[in-house]
Design an enzyme around this catalytic site. Sequence first.
Site, PDB file in Angstrom:
ATOM      1  N   ASP A 161      77.240  26.357  -6.459  1.00 50.79           N
ATOM      2  CA  ASP A 161      77.836  25.190  -7.119  1.00 50.79           C
ATOM      3  C   ASP A 161      78.284  25.535  -8.548  1.00 50.79           C
ATOM      4  OD1 ASP A 161      78.566  22.518  -7.216  1.00 50.79           O
ATOM      5  OD2 ASP A 161      76.692  21.816  -6.335  1.00 50.79           O
ATOM      6  N   ASP A 219      83.191  15.843  -4.398  1.00 48.23           N
ATOM      7  CA  ASP A 219      82.398  15.492  -3.211  1.00 48.23           C
ATOM      8  C   ASP A 219      82.995  14.379  -2.342  1.00 48.23           C
ATOM      9  OD1 ASP A 219      80.781  17.237  -4.485  1.00 48.23           O
ATOM     10  OD2 ASP A 219      79.010  15.950  -4.527  1.00 48.23           O
TER      11      ASP A 219
HETATM   12  C1  GLA Z   1      77.474  18.976  -6.060  1.00 52.25           C
HETATM   13  C2  GLA Z   1      78.118  19.528  -4.779  1.00 52.25           C
HETATM   14  C3  GLA Z   1      77.543  18.782  -3.583  1.00 52.25           C
HETATM   15  C4  GLA Z   1      76.031  18.959  -3.545  1.00 52.25           C
HETATM   16  C5  GLA Z   1      75.410  18.495  -4.857  1.00 52.25           C
HETATM   17  C6  GLA Z   1      73.936  18.848  -4.958  1.00 52.25           C
HETATM   18  O1  GLA Z   1      77.837  17.675  -6.286  1.00 52.25           O
HETATM   19  O2  GLA Z   1      79.509  19.398  -4.818  1.00 52.25           O
HETATM   20  O3  GLA Z   1      78.128  19.241  -2.381  1.00 52.25           O
HETATM   21  O4  GLA Z   1      75.749  20.309  -3.317  1.00 52.25           O
HETATM   22  O5  GLA Z   1      76.052  19.086  -5.977  1.00 52.25           O
HETATM   23  O6  GLA Z   1      73.365  18.470  -6.156  1.00 52.25           O
END
Ligand code: GLA
Length: 435
Positions: A161, A219
């Site tokens: 990430d 997301d």
């Molecule tokens: C980010 C990523 C998500 C998930 C969260 C976890 O938002 O884009 O897919 O992995 O972190 O905290």
Amino acid sequence: MNYSHEFNKNKVITMSKKLLLTLLIFPSFVFAQNKVLCPTPPMGWNSWNVFASDINEKIVMEIADAMLNTGMSKIGYEYINIDDYWHADMRAADGRPLVDSVKFPHGMKYLADYIHSKGLKLGIYSCAGNMTCGRRFGGFGYEEIDAKAYAEWGIDLLKYDYCYAPWSRKAAVERYTKMGSALKNSGRDIVFSVCEWGIRKPWLWAEKAGGSYWRTTPDIFDTWSGGNAFMMSVMKILKRQRGLEKYAGPGHWNDPDMLTVGNYGTGKATSAKGMYKGMSDTEYQSEMSLWCMLNSPLLASCDLRSMNEATKTILTNPEVIAINQDKLGEQAKLISTKGKMWVYLKNMEDGKKAVAVLNTSGKEKTFELSTKMLDMEGIWKANDVWQHKEAGLLSPEATKGQTGELVVPGSISLTVKPHETVVLRLEKWVAKVGY
Ligand code: GLA
């Protein structure tokens, strides 16, 4: 003279031994370095959408069991990916990553052994910043140590990430490259999933950094439309995939995020505390259809232990999955949005094609699909991959028989519900003798 002769002879023998050794080692070394880890988009499950921070060993093992019991593993689903929140509060004194011993009492190696014993693979999550998005310890500065630990644990995939990290693309490229190299040198094949949300155009650099696929957007949330710059709806994500098809291919895929299929507004992450109420089965079926057309990694993220029949049918349709897993690896292109009907075309192996027609409007529509619109020549037989039946023949013009009867209509007439996607697999039609 004699001495020099002996010396040269020994040297020649030593050199030939070295050469032989190099020849023996070199091809396997080159092969290991150039091995394509995801020749087709990876398929599996990820904990985030449905469980968010509430993930533990018991759930992961039960999900692995469910992947077998539901028949998902038989049709290609293999990765069980643990997302954020597997970490202990701190690393060990020597910097090694530690696992939350309450959530994962037997440690990651134990879990990996269990997952592998089922013929599945285990994925884990970390972050190129000092902390993960959930404020657990990040990977920055610990790349080598972490990659080595993951390899020892038996990890098969790392999602990396980009929270608590510098904004610039330069810094991101450096950080991902560092982790990508650490994984390559870890002694184990570990798929590298780049997750910086498409902000720094990862399609231009993530493959070079060692990534097998990269997120193209922030997301996903459990909603067909709406959302905002940080909370993506399915429609928002689809809009952002336009033009990215040229960057995808075997071993390097665009990732429009995990599937929300089967979340029904109850996903701990995707409902955003009740803000999103979920989608209809028609919309989930469209999500699956389009993710397949776009060669997206297929990462289910609902509770596989309790999914209903509709969710199972959507996630396990072998015909639509075959489009996603087609060996040619060509991502579908959006070729028309006329009349709110979005038409995608994907070339496949052996000259076959797939077409998807998505009704983005709120009304049922009838749509005439023609070879002209698809810029295709000749006659094509269409199979509907959701109806599991022939949908008719497509030809440049209607062909009539001797008595004026219609033998081959020029186009196929499709009735498409709001937010529904009709997916057709097309094959060149060969007239049978006597037809
Ligand atoms: C980010 C990523 C998500 C998930 C969260 C976890 O938002 O884009 O897919 O992995 O972190 O905290």
